[in-house]
Scaffold this motif. Sequence first.
Motif, PDB file in Angstrom:
ATOM      1  N   ALA A  28       0.816  -1.216   0.000  1.00 36.23           N
ATOM      2  CA  ALA A  28       0.000   0.000   0.000  1.00 36.23           C
ATOM      3  C   ALA A  28       0.848   1.264   0.000  1.00 36.23           C
ATOM      4  O   ALA A  28       0.394   2.328  -0.387  1.00 36.23           O
ATOM      5  CB  ALA A  28      -0.933   0.001   1.207  1.00 36.23           C
ATOM      6  N   LEU A  29       2.100   1.148   0.459  1.00 32.33           N
ATOM      7  CA  LEU A  29       2.942   2.335   0.602  1.00 32.33           C
ATOM      8  C   LEU A  29       3.407   2.838  -0.766  1.00 32.33           C
ATOM      9  O   LEU A  29       4.085   2.116  -1.488  1.00 32.33           O
ATOM     10  CB  LEU A  29       4.153   1.985   1.477  1.00 32.33           C
ATOM     11  N   PRO A  30       3.031   4.071  -1.153  1.00 34.74           N
ATOM     12  CA  PRO A  30       3.441   4.568  -2.467  1.00 34.74           C
ATOM     13  C   PRO A  30       4.914   4.973  -2.477  1.00 34.74           C
ATOM     14  O   PRO A  30       5.312   5.923  -1.807  1.00 34.74           O
ATOM     15  CB  PRO A  30       2.535   5.781  -2.694  1.00 34.74           C
ATOM     16  N   THR A  31       5.713   4.224  -3.248  1.00 35.57           N
ATOM     17  CA  THR A  31       7.160   4.427  -3.242  1.00 35.57           C
ATOM     18  C   THR A  31       7.550   5.828  -3.721  1.00 35.57           C
ATOM     19  O   THR A  31       8.490   6.419  -3.188  1.00 35.57           O
ATOM     20  CB  THR A  31       7.842   3.367  -4.124  1.00 35.57           C
ATOM     21  N   VAL A  32       6.816   6.340  -4.717  1.00 31.62           N
ATOM     22  CA  VAL A  32       7.141   7.681  -5.218  1.00 31.62           C
ATOM     23  C   VAL A  32       7.068   8.693  -4.071  1.00 31.62           C
ATOM     24  O   VAL A  32       7.942   9.555  -3.917  1.00 31.62           O
ATOM     25  CB  VAL A  32       6.167   8.094  -6.346  1.00 31.62           C
ATOM     26  N   GLY A  33       6.016   8.556  -3.253  1.00 37.39           N
ATOM     27  CA  GLY A  33       5.854   9.464  -2.122  1.00 37.39           C
ATOM     28  C   GLY A  33       6.995   9.346  -1.131  1.00 37.39           C
ATOM     29  O   GLY A  33       7.508  10.353  -0.633  1.00 37.39           O
ATOM     30  N   VAL A  34       7.418   8.094  -0.864  1.00 34.31           N
ATOM     31  CA  VAL A  34       8.508   7.883   0.098  1.00 34.31           C
ATOM     32  C   VAL A  34       9.804   8.517  -0.412  1.00 34.31           C
ATOM     33  O   VAL A  34      10.500   9.217   0.328  1.00 34.31           O
ATOM     34  CB  VAL A  34       8.706   6.369   0.369  1.00 34.31           C
ATOM     35  N   VAL A  35      10.107   8.290  -1.696  1.00 32.47           N
ATOM     36  CA  VAL A  35      11.333   8.862  -2.272  1.00 32.47           C
ATOM     37  C   VAL A  35      11.319  10.384  -2.135  1.00 32.47           C
ATOM     38  O   VAL A  35      12.295  10.990  -1.663  1.00 32.47           O
ATOM     39  CB  VAL A  35      11.465   8.484  -3.775  1.00 32.47           C
ATOM     40  N   ILE A  36      10.205  10.989  -2.525  1.00 31.54           N
ATOM     41  CA  ILE A  36      10.149  12.455  -2.503  1.00 31.54           C
ATOM     42  C   ILE A  36      10.202  12.986  -1.073  1.00 31.54           C
ATOM     43  O   ILE A  36      10.889  13.969  -0.784  1.00 31.54           O
ATOM     44  CB  ILE A  36       8.880  12.934  -3.243  1.00 31.54           C
ATOM     45  N   LEU A  37       9.536  12.290  -0.161  1.00 33.11           N
ATOM     46  CA  LEU A  37       9.539  12.724   1.235  1.00 33.11           C
ATOM     47  C   LEU A  37      10.954  12.698   1.811  1.00 33.11           C
ATOM     48  O   LEU A  37      11.422  13.682   2.411  1.00 33.11           O
ATOM     49  CB  LEU A  37       8.612  11.806   2.047  1.00 33.11           C
ATOM     50  N   VAL A  38      11.664  11.579   1.608  1.00 33.47           N
ATOM     51  CA  VAL A  38      13.030  11.482   2.127  1.00 33.47           C
ATOM     52  C   VAL A  38      13.921  12.502   1.423  1.00 33.47           C
ATOM     53  O   VAL A  38      14.790  13.113   2.042  1.00 33.47           O
ATOM     54  CB  VAL A  38      13.598  10.048   1.957  1.00 33.47           C
ATOM     55  N   ILE A  44      13.131   4.930 -10.193  1.00 28.19           N
ATOM     56  CA  ILE A  44      12.801   6.218  -9.576  1.00 28.19           C
ATOM     57  C   ILE A  44      14.049   7.042  -9.261  1.00 28.19           C
ATOM     58  O   ILE A  44      13.968   8.268  -9.133  1.00 28.19           O
ATOM     59  CB  ILE A  44      11.951   5.978  -8.298  1.00 28.19           C
ATOM     60  N   ALA A  45      15.229   6.367  -9.133  1.00 31.89           N
ATOM     61  CA  ALA A  45      16.465   7.097  -8.822  1.00 31.89           C
ATOM     62  C   ALA A  45      16.696   8.216  -9.831  1.00 31.89           C
ATOM     63  O   ALA A  45      17.198   9.288  -9.500  1.00 31.89           O
ATOM     64  CB  ALA A  45      17.659   6.139  -8.815  1.00 31.89           C
ATOM     65  N   ALA A  46      16.300   7.956 -11.091  1.00 28.89           N
ATOM     66  CA  ALA A  46      16.534   8.946 -12.146  1.00 28.89           C
ATOM     67  C   ALA A  46      15.679  10.200 -11.939  1.00 28.89           C
ATOM     68  O   ALA A  46      16.046  11.284 -12.382  1.00 28.89           O
ATOM     69  CB  ALA A  46      16.236   8.329 -13.508  1.00 28.89           C
ATOM     70  N   TYR A  47      14.553  10.058 -11.254  1.00 30.62           N
ATOM     71  CA  TYR A  47      13.679  11.218 -11.035  1.00 30.62           C
ATOM     72  C   TYR A  47      14.382  12.282 -10.200  1.00 30.62           C
ATOM     73  O   TYR A  47      14.193  13.470 -10.412  1.00 30.62           O
ATOM     74  CB  TYR A  47      12.368  10.779 -10.366  1.00 30.62           C
ATOM     75  N   ILE A  48      15.180  11.817  -9.226  1.00 27.99           N
ATOM     76  CA  ILE A  48      15.916  12.792  -8.423  1.00 27.99           C
ATOM     77  C   ILE A  48      17.356  12.901  -8.940  1.00 27.99           C
ATOM     78  O   ILE A  48      18.296  13.059  -8.161  1.00 27.99           O
ATOM     79  CB  ILE A  48      15.863  12.479  -6.913  1.00 27.99           C
ATOM     80  N   ASP A 108       3.686  17.725  -6.786  1.00 28.37           N
ATOM     81  CA  ASP A 108       3.457  19.105  -6.342  1.00 28.37           C
ATOM     82  C   ASP A 108       4.414  19.460  -5.197  1.00 28.37           C
ATOM     83  O   ASP A 108       5.116  20.479  -5.237  1.00 28.37           O
ATOM     84  CB  ASP A 108       1.998  19.217  -5.894  1.00 28.37           C
ATOM     85  N   GLY A 109       4.487  18.598  -4.191  1.00 26.20           N
ATOM     86  CA  GLY A 109       5.357  18.826  -3.044  1.00 26.20           C
ATOM     87  C   GLY A 109       6.815  18.871  -3.443  1.00 26.20           C
ATOM     88  O   GLY A 109       7.596  19.685  -2.954  1.00 26.20           O
ATOM     89  N   PHE A 110       7.199  17.994  -4.379  1.00 28.19           N
ATOM     90  CA  PHE A 110       8.572  17.928  -4.860  1.00 28.19           C
ATOM     91  C   PHE A 110       8.948  19.239  -5.550  1.00 28.19           C
ATOM     92  O   PHE A 110      10.001  19.820  -5.283  1.00 28.19           O
ATOM     93  CB  PHE A 110       8.704  16.756  -5.837  1.00 28.19           C
ATOM     94  N   GLN A 111       8.049  19.721  -6.416  1.00 25.17           N
ATOM     95  CA  GLN A 111       8.363  20.920  -7.191  1.00 25.17           C
ATOM     96  C   GLN A 111       8.396  22.166  -6.319  1.00 25.17           C
ATOM     97  O   GLN A 111       9.114  23.106  -6.610  1.00 25.17           O
ATOM     98  CB  GLN A 111       7.347  21.067  -8.337  1.00 25.17           C
ATOM     99  N   VAL A 144       4.439  18.846   3.283  1.00 24.91           N
ATOM    100  CA  VAL A 144       3.101  18.551   3.827  1.00 24.91           C
ATOM    101  C   VAL A 144       2.192  17.819   2.817  1.00 24.91           C
ATOM    102  O   VAL A 144       1.583  16.810   3.178  1.00 24.91           O
ATOM    103  CB  VAL A 144       2.436  19.829   4.378  1.00 24.91           C
ATOM    104  N   PRO A 145       2.095  18.286   1.555  1.00 24.58           N
ATOM    105  CA  PRO A 145       1.252  17.544   0.616  1.00 24.58           C
ATOM    106  C   PRO A 145       1.732  16.102   0.417  1.00 24.58           C
ATOM    107  O   PRO A 145       0.906  15.194   0.248  1.00 24.58           O
ATOM    108  CB  PRO A 145       1.383  18.321  -0.701  1.00 24.58           C
ATOM    109  N   VAL A 146       3.058  15.912   0.441  1.00 26.11           N
ATOM    110  CA  VAL A 146       3.601  14.567   0.247  1.00 26.11           C
ATOM    111  C   VAL A 146       3.169  13.664   1.399  1.00 26.11           C
ATOM    112  O   VAL A 146       2.715  12.522   1.191  1.00 26.11           O
ATOM    113  CB  VAL A 146       5.142  14.604   0.139  1.00 26.11           C
ATOM    114  N   ILE A 147       3.311  14.184   2.630  1.00 25.62           N
ATOM    115  CA  ILE A 147       2.904  13.396   3.797  1.00 25.62           C
ATOM    116  C   ILE A 147       1.408  13.087   3.721  1.00 25.62           C
ATOM    117  O   ILE A 147       0.980  11.944   3.932  1.00 25.62           O
ATOM    118  CB  ILE A 147       3.232  14.151   5.100  1.00 25.62           C
ATOM    119  N   ALA A 148       0.620  14.117   3.373  1.00 27.42           N
ATOM    120  CA  ALA A 148      -0.826  13.911   3.271  1.00 27.42           C
ATOM    121  C   ALA A 148      -1.135  12.827   2.241  1.00 27.42           C
ATOM    122  O   ALA A 148      -1.951  11.931   2.486  1.00 27.42           O
ATOM    123  CB  ALA A 148      -1.511  15.227   2.878  1.00 27.42           C
ATOM    124  N   GLY A 149      -0.443  12.888   1.090  1.00 26.83           N
ATOM    125  CA  GLY A 149      -0.679  11.908   0.031  1.00 26.83           C
ATOM    126  C   GLY A 149      -0.364  10.489   0.486  1.00 26.83           C
ATOM    127  O   GLY A 149      -1.141   9.558   0.252  1.00 26.83           O
TER     128      GLY A 149
END
Lengths: 228, 211
Positions: free
Chosen positions: A72-82, A164-168, B168-171, B176-181
């Motif tokens: 369930a954990l969206p990997t894209v979100g985790v990468v961007i968050l970290v 996904i590494a290429a995204y960052i 959106d959060g990345f750009q 906060v939007p990333v955590i919410a998502g």
Amino acid sequence: MGELIAEVLRWFADGTRWSGPEGVVQRLFEHLQYSLLSTVVAVLIALPIGLLIGHTGKGAFFAINLASFGRALPTVGVVILVFLVSGLNLWPVYVALVVLAIPVIVTNTYAGMAAVDHDVRDAARGTGLNGWQVLFQIELPLAVPLIMNGVRLAVVQVVATATIAAYISFGGFGRYVFDGFAQNDLAQVFGGAVLIAVLAIALDLALSGLQRALTPRGLALQRRRSNR
Amino acid sequence: MRWSWISDHAGELAMTTLEHSAIAAVAVLCGLVLALPLGVLAVRFPLLKGAVLGISGVLFTIPSLALFILLLPFTGLSYETAVLGLTVYTLVVLVRNTVEGLASVPPNVREAARAMGYGGTRTLLTVELPLALPVIMAGVRVATVMTISLVSVAGFIGHGALGQLFIDGFQRDFAVPVIAGVVITLMLALVADLLLVVTQHALTPWTRRGR
């Protein structure tokens, strides 16, 4: 469609594509580095947890449902968050891939331990083995086929997701996917996808060989007999 | 951290969550519509079984992002591309579980149906599929949870629903939007999984009898 395939073949046939700092060989090493390092770290974390839960029988609910959480954990979100927390380095890639790989290995390790015959465990106790000996000499070897299934599932997912590494802005085969998308060059995206799929399948086959080598002979014989 | 962003955008978040659920639901339903006949065919014709399982296994190794991009020439930057790509991924799980579920029906049950004069189709619809339901539903649960998480990858082609929050959060360099998502995606997956457990419970009353 035929045109695209011809273009992809031309993309692969280009000799300059393969060498140099942006060549396929270099990208392969990067992709392998992200995938293998993450999988090894995930095994080092997940295996003891799965073994502990399987051996003690405590936390079975957690172990069974962890894989579902991982899916369930969206990997894209985790990468961007970290990435937003740690900045421009490889941490986001490694954290996301390790987090992706851990649940499936824990769940499969637990399943392998849970599938060990109670009589076998009792017999081992009866012959005087202590807890650690039962774990390492009886349960772990018998659980190996299912543990390796988990590792194989994890590797296939990790290799596909390392894109996904290429995204960052890092390397790996994902470069071709993201660059091709940005340049509207579908042949490049296709080429990248093929390389990633082939790498995933190759690693899966290699691990299935390892799985066969690690499976205790008695278990392999038993399985062959029941298949007949 | 400006957490007030969440309350300021509660309405939008709710809409996005609905959109996210719709994309995932349509993809899983399309996957099921394709996977059930494919699974039945695979069980009937063993030659097909290897091909169907092999192809769906290979599809699984293709990164989801690459699949979405490769569908672009056919369906463009559209909602259909997102659904189509996700449907392909659900097939891997759904076909395999349909095949396993049908294969798990005891042969003597099938023979009993035959002996009572049931034809092939009637046996399939009234005996085999119901008995295969627990395994098929297990596949539907895995596929649903996986799809809910994968929708966010379609964010790269503009149809990621909650995944749009990540980009959106990345750009904007704003977490906060990333955590919410991430949190909403996890909750959505949990709710969908629970709903499916309840559905399965209602659909298979016989599995509880005699306990």
